[in-house]
Design an enzyme around this catalytic site. Structure first.
Site, PDB file in Angstrom:
ATOM      1  N   ALA A  28       0.862  -1.184   0.000  1.00  9.66           N
ATOM      2  CA  ALA A  28       0.000   0.000   0.000  1.00  9.66           C
ATOM      3  C   ALA A  28       0.898   1.233   0.000  1.00  9.66           C
ATOM      4  CB  ALA A  28      -0.868  -0.015   1.249  1.00  9.66           C
ATOM      5  N   GLU A  69      -0.372  -9.397  -1.217  1.00 11.24           N
ATOM      6  CA  GLU A  69      -1.813  -9.688  -1.211  1.00 11.24           C
ATOM      7  C   GLU A  69      -2.373  -9.689  -2.641  1.00 11.24           C
ATOM      8  OE1 GLU A  69      -2.635  -6.607   1.805  1.00 11.24           O
ATOM      9  OE2 GLU A  69      -3.663  -8.200   2.900  1.00 11.24           O
ATOM     10  N   GLY A  72       0.537  -5.221   0.734  1.00  8.21           N
ATOM     11  CA  GLY A  72      -0.499  -5.250  -0.300  1.00  8.21           C
ATOM     12  C   GLY A  72       0.014  -5.818  -1.615  1.00  8.21           C
ATOM     13  N   GLU A  79       3.478  -5.808   7.489  1.00 14.87           N
ATOM     14  CA  GLU A  79       2.610  -4.745   8.013  1.00 14.87           C
ATOM     15  C   GLU A  79       2.796  -4.461   9.495  1.00 14.87           C
ATOM     16  OE1 GLU A  79       1.673  -6.902   5.735  1.00 14.87           O
ATOM     17  OE2 GLU A  79       0.280  -6.018   4.295  1.00 14.87           O
TER      18      GLU A  79
HETATM   19  N1  3HC Z   1       4.581   3.463   0.126  1.00 14.45           N
HETATM   20  C1  3HC Z   1       5.040   4.688  -0.182  1.00 14.45           C
HETATM   21  N2  3HC Z   1       6.348   4.959  -0.384  1.00 14.45           N
HETATM   22  C2  3HC Z   1       7.202   3.924  -0.258  1.00 14.45           C
HETATM   23  C3  3HC Z   1       6.789   2.630   0.058  1.00 14.45           C
HETATM   24  C4  3HC Z   1       5.404   2.403   0.250  1.00 14.45           C
HETATM   25  N3  3HC Z   1       4.922   1.203   0.517  1.00 14.45           N
HETATM   26  N4  3HC Z   1       7.870   1.832   0.115  1.00 14.45           N
HETATM   27  C5  3HC Z   1       8.927   2.607  -0.168  1.00 14.45           C
HETATM   28  N5  3HC Z   1       8.532   3.867  -0.400  1.00 14.45           N
HETATM   29  C6  3HC Z   1       9.361   5.020  -0.792  1.00 14.45           C
HETATM   30  C7  3HC Z   1      10.352   5.423   0.261  1.00 14.45           C
HETATM   31  O1  3HC Z   1       9.777   6.311   1.192  1.00 14.45           O
HETATM   32  C8  3HC Z   1      11.436   6.073  -0.560  1.00 14.45           C
HETATM   33  O2  3HC Z   1      10.980   7.358  -0.878  1.00 14.45           O
HETATM   34  P1  3HC Z   1      12.006   8.571  -0.983  1.00 14.45           P
HETATM   35  O3  3HC Z   1      12.961   8.204  -2.066  1.00 14.45           O
HETATM   36  O4  3HC Z   1      11.139   9.731  -1.278  1.00 14.45           O
HETATM   37  O5  3HC Z   1      12.655   8.664   0.346  1.00 14.45           O
HETATM   38  C9  3HC Z   1      11.442   5.250  -1.839  1.00 14.45           C
HETATM   39  O6  3HC Z   1      10.167   4.600  -1.873  1.00 14.45           O
HETATM   40  C10 3HC Z   1      12.525   4.193  -1.913  1.00 14.45           C
HETATM   41  O7  3HC Z   1      12.453   3.421  -0.727  1.00 14.45           O
HETATM   42  P2  3HC Z   1      13.767   2.842  -0.012  1.00 14.45           P
HETATM   43  O8  3HC Z   1      14.753   3.932   0.169  1.00 14.45           O
HETATM   44  O9  3HC Z   1      13.318   2.104   1.172  1.00 14.45           O
HETATM   45  O10 3HC Z   1      14.302   1.866  -1.155  1.00 14.45           O
HETATM   46  P3  3HC Z   1      14.965   0.455  -1.027  1.00 14.45           P
HETATM   47  O11 3HC Z   1      15.287   0.037  -2.411  1.00 14.45           O
HETATM   48  O12 3HC Z   1      16.045   0.488  -0.011  1.00 14.45           O
HETATM   49  O13 3HC Z   1      13.858  -0.520  -0.425  1.00 14.45           O
HETATM   50  C11 3HC Z   1      11.702  -1.563  -0.227  1.00 14.45           C
HETATM   51  C12 3HC Z   1      12.720  -0.818  -1.146  1.00 14.45           C
HETATM   52  C13 3HC Z   1      12.298  -2.908   0.198  1.00 14.45           C
HETATM   53  C14 3HC Z   1      10.448  -1.773  -1.000  1.00 14.45           C
HETATM   54  C15 3HC Z   1      11.452  -0.718   1.037  1.00 14.45           C
HETATM   55  O14 3HC Z   1      11.154   0.610   0.646  1.00 14.45           O
HETATM   56  C16 3HC Z   1      10.340  -1.195   1.906  1.00 14.45           C
HETATM   57  O15 3HC Z   1      10.532  -2.089   2.683  1.00 14.45           O
HETATM   58  N6  3HC Z   1       9.150  -0.564   1.805  1.00 14.45           N
HETATM   59  C17 3HC Z   1       8.029  -0.816   2.678  1.00 14.45           C
HETATM   60  C18 3HC Z   1       7.341  -2.110   2.391  1.00 14.45           C
HETATM   61  C19 3HC Z   1       6.137  -2.279   3.291  1.00 14.45           C
HETATM   62  O16 3HC Z   1       6.198  -2.138   4.488  1.00 14.45           O
HETATM   63  N7  3HC Z   1       4.990  -2.608   2.689  1.00 14.45           N
HETATM   64  C20 3HC Z   1       3.776  -2.792   3.389  1.00 14.45           C
HETATM   65  C21 3HC Z   1       2.955  -1.546   3.326  1.00 14.45           C
HETATM   66  S1  3HC Z   1       1.474  -1.660   4.276  1.00 14.45           S
HETATM   67  C22 3HC Z   1       0.389  -2.483   3.277  1.00 14.45           C
HETATM   68  O17 3HC Z   1       0.746  -2.910   2.224  1.00 14.45           O
HETATM   69  C23 3HC Z   1      -1.002  -2.607   3.791  1.00 14.45           C
HETATM   70  C24 3HC Z   1      -1.819  -3.592   3.003  1.00 14.45           C
HETATM   71  O18 3HC Z   1      -1.935  -4.801   3.724  1.00 14.45           O
HETATM   72  C25 3HC Z   1      -3.194  -3.080   2.718  1.00 14.45           C
END
Ligand code: 3HC
Ligand code: NAI
Length: 699
Positions: free
Chosen positions: A68, A110, A107, A130
């Site tokens: 998400a 998912e 997501g 999450e």
């Molecule tokens: N949403 C919005 N922005 C995100 C994002 C997300 N899910 N994941 C990463 N970003 C953004 C970061 O803030 C960063 O932005 P910036 O350049 O402006 O600072 C950019 O993307 C790059 O991120 P990283 O510096 O972390 O890049 P990496 O290559 O090191 O890592 C990654 C990539 C492994 C995908 C890491 O960003 C990560 O772990 N992201 C989060 C993943 C996560 O927690 N997903 C679950 C979200 S909750 C969800 O999905 C709810 C659902 O069940 C409904």
């Protein structure tokens, strides 16, 4: 006229009767509202197209879908939600195949679980992380994953937010197979030939109750006060007990409630803080120096852990010590770290051997000559540090990064001992260095930008969270921690017992209170430092001598079985000691203080007031670049509870007016050194916040 297709975050390509849907929403293909809207429209169109035989979903760039859009989570929910998209995918009569090229997280996974098949590239990563953001999967993850891997396994994965590499994901059945070669081509073939296989139509495989109980117990042990963990466990258990659609509804309601919780907001703050910390003025676009060989000077507590952290990341490491006896001890220390990791089941012994073999030990400094990075971890004594850097300067190759792991000392003075101060930087690791995630990169006056960039590159390579700090005594973390600990000692002198303080701090969410921490790290080091600085201490400063009295009695903490507490043989926890109480009472009386009752609330407020006030001074001095960097340091290096977002996030949450009142009360009893920080006074006076201060500086 803008071309609408050019700005669309999804691309659709028809190849015969198969449609390839590519999600293209840089940087990580997060499922923003626009992506969800376009996916929904696409699947509704596909469903009505009887000529189609299959669909492939893929991600553009490095990721499949990172989940998400976390930036949307502070906004009201925007339609359509992900569950609607997923319903449309399941309702679509054509088989859908996910081509997972990189990260499929939250997501993103998912979405893949809503497909009928999942193929993954060998380096793909999948997971439902999450809970790390204080929420649970909100689009069927807690129901579909157990249908693939069983309830117990799903509890383990979701409650820990664990990420799996493709081979492990395939072994568990999360993905159907790993594809070497052209992933989209393989997915296309599978889509054209496959059939529907909706996970919602399956039931979760039966696990035995003991396996589930074990997974639940492990999850709650690791929960660290994050309410989402318990909720995630509850949701996964529903997969085996109630109908799919009912469970899905409950999952969504729970997700929505958690999304707005203070804990989730705090964890989101830390997520973005971690990314923002890497944005350092003057560093953007600067290439780090090459880093192929590393070296460590001194293999004591820190040096041994640092060597392991480097070797774990695949770097060859040369360790040098003072003499052959110290070399042998250093080697044993490193050996013991690997033995513990293997005994704890976190690493196979073969892999540990391989890593251990990357580290060489000796007392011949010429071993440092080939290193691109040398990290010094000798005794915390300025003269020894200066001598070490003079010697290092004569041996290290040109362009090598010369780093000190000093906790408090002046990095500029250390740099000035060399003829290349531009190559010198502080790399402040935390104990145990192979475990703790924080790395403070201490930027000296002369430190070159590419040396700072190398610090960040190193942090990324060894899996640490890096924060830049300026030079001052204790940098960001230790300076704030010392101020806070001193305040806690004032409270003990005023009427609280050490165990009262520790209990209140632990109730706030810290893993350990300050006195238990002191006993663990040893009281003798601080004692030596205080004696050394006695002459230069400002006489106006309130000084608590209780710790000195403890040390005079040989009470150095856990290692001597006695410190602020007693540690009888076999006792797992510190035991309050009547002798310590007597000593404290005597000190209080000697200072003419009438002991009074101190509540847990006062302890917590005072602790926060001390941290926030010092943090505001650090910000104003430019030692930290932004408030969120300070939160990151405290949360990753000092046990500040993540669900509270760090001291400055907590300050904003409470309101700076109220914080300032606490700081003024603290100052009234603490005097010199605890004056309210002008920045805090200013922000409180203008109704501002630390978050606004950060936002103002980012422009
Ligand atoms: N949403 C919005 N922005 C995100 C994002 C997300 N899910 N994941 C990463 N970003 C953004 C970061 O803030 C960063 O932005 P910036 O350049 O402006 O600072 C950019 O993307 C790059 O991120 P990283 O510096 O972390 O890049 P990496 O290559 O090191 O890592 C990654 C990539 C492994 C995908 C890491 O960003 C990560 O772990 N992201 C989060 C993943 C996560 O927690 N997903 C679950 C979200 S909750 C969800 O999905 C709810 C659902 O069940 C409904
Ligand atoms: P330690 O006393 O455990 O280890 C120091 C090691 O350096 C010893 O093995 C000693 O033999 C070796 N040494 C001393 N002089 C040397 C020389 N001239 N050449 C080669 N080796 C030499 O100390 P510790 O705790 O590992 O601390 C090292 C540094 O790390 C200090 O600057 C300390 O402030 C800092 N630090 C310590 C932390 C901790 O929790 N212990 C945390 C973060 C930083």
């Amino acid at each position: 006229m803008p071309d609408p297709a050019a700005s669309s975050p999804i691309r659709i390509q028809r190849v015969g009767t198969v449609a390839i849907v590519t999600i293209d929403n840089p940087p990580v293909n997060a499922l923003s509202q626009a992506v969800r809207r376009e996916l929904l429209a696409a699947f509704e169109t596909f469903a009505a197209d009887a000529r189609m035989t299959g669909i492939v979903v893929a991600g553009a760039g490095r990721d499949f879908v990172a989940g998400a859009d976390i930036r949307e989570m502070d906004l009201p929910l925007l339609d359509p939600g992900l569950p609607e998209v997923i319903l449309a995918m399941e309702a679509c009569p054509h088989p859908i195949v996910a081509a997972i090229n990189g990260n499929a997280l939250g997501g993103g996974l998912e979405l893949a679980l809503a497909c009928d098949r999942r193929l993954a590239a060998p380096d793909a990563t999948v997971g439902l992380p999450e809970v790390k953001l204080g929420i649970i999967p909100g689009a069927g993850g807690t129901q579909r994953l157990p249908r693939l891997v069983g309830v117990a396994e799903a509890i383990g994965l979701i409650a820990a937010g664990r990420r799996l590499r493709a081979p492990e994901a395939a072994a568990l059945g999360v993905v159907d197979r790993v594809v070497e070669g052209d992933l989209v081509e393989a997915a296309k073939k599978e889509a054209a030939e496959g059939s529907k296989r909706r996970l919602s139509a399956l039931s979760a495989p039966a696990d035995d109750a003991a396996q589930i109980d074990k997974a639940v117990a492990e999850a709650s042990r690791a929960a660290r006060g994050v309410p989402a963990v318990g909720k995630a466990v509850e949701m996964v258990r529903l997969a085996a007990t109630i109908p799919f659609s009912d469970a899905l509804r409950i999952e969504r309601e729970t997700f929505l409630a958690l999304r707005d919780s203070p804990e989730a907001k705090a964890l989101r703050h830390l997520f973005f803080a971690e990314r923002n910390a890497q944005k350092v003025p003057g560093i953007a676009g600067v290439r780090p120096r090459p880093l192929a060989r590393a070296a460590v000077i001194g293999a004591g507590t820190m040096g041994s852990g640092i060597a392991v952290a480097l070797a774990d990341a695949g770097l060859p490491v040369a360790v040098v010590e003072r003499d052959t006896a110290a070399v042998a001890q250093g080697r044993e220390r490193v050996r013991a770290i690997y033995d513990r990791v293997v005994a704890g089941g976190r690493l196979a012994s073969g892999a540990a051997e391989e890593r251990f073999a990357r580290i060489s030990f000796g007392d011949d400094w010429s071993a440092l000559a080939g290193a691109d990075l040398v990290i010094e971890a000798v005794f915390e004594e300025m003269n020894i540090k200066l001598e070490t850097f003079r010697h290092l300067d004569a041996i290290a190759k040109p362009g090598a990064v010369l780093a000190t792991n000093t906790s408090y000392l002046d990095v500029d003075r250390i740099a000035a001992a060399t003829r290349r101060p531009q190559d010198v930087v502080g790399l402040h690791f935390f104990s145990p260095a192979n475990v703790m995630r924080l790395l403070e990169i201490v930027r000296g006056k002369a430190t070159a930008p590419d040396v700072v960039a190398t610090g960040f590159a190193l942090a990324r390579r060894i899996g640490k969270v890096a924060v830049v700090a300026g030079v001052c005594e204790g940098f960001i973390g230790n300076r704030i921690y010392s101020t806070y600990r001193r305040q806690m000692e004032y409270l003990v002198e005023d009427g609280a017992w050490p165990e009262d303080v520790d209990r209140a701090i632990e109730a706030y969410g810290f893993a350990m209170g300050p006195f238990a921490v002191s006993d663990l790290s040893g009281l003798d080091i601080g004692w030596a430092t205080r004696k050394r600085r006695a002459a230069s201490r400002d006489p106006r400063e309130r000084y608590v001598a209780i710790a000195d009295r403890l040390c005079e009695q040989g009470r150095f903490g856990r290692k001597t079985g006695r410190g602020w507490y007693r540690y009888p043989e076999g006792a797992k926890k510190p035991v309050p000691d009547p002798e310590v109480r007597a000593l404290i009472e005597a000190e209080t009386a000697r200072r003419g203080i009438a002991r009074r009752a101190v509540t847990a609330d006062e302890i917590q407020r005072r602790a926060l007031a001390a941290m926030i006030n010092e943090a505001a001074k650090i910000l104003a001095e430019g030692i930290a670049q932004r408030a969120s960097d300070i939160d990151l340091v405290l949360a990753n290096g000092y046990g500040f509870p993540g669900i509270r977002g760090g001291p400055l996030f907590a300050a904003d949450a409470r309101g700076l007016g109220s914080v300032l009142a606490d700081v003024e009360a603290m100052h009234a009893v603490s005097g010199f050194g605890s004056e309210p920080a002008p920045l805090l006074v200013e922000l409180a006076g203008t109704g501002s916040s630390f978050a606004k201060w950060d936002a103002g500086r980012a422009q």
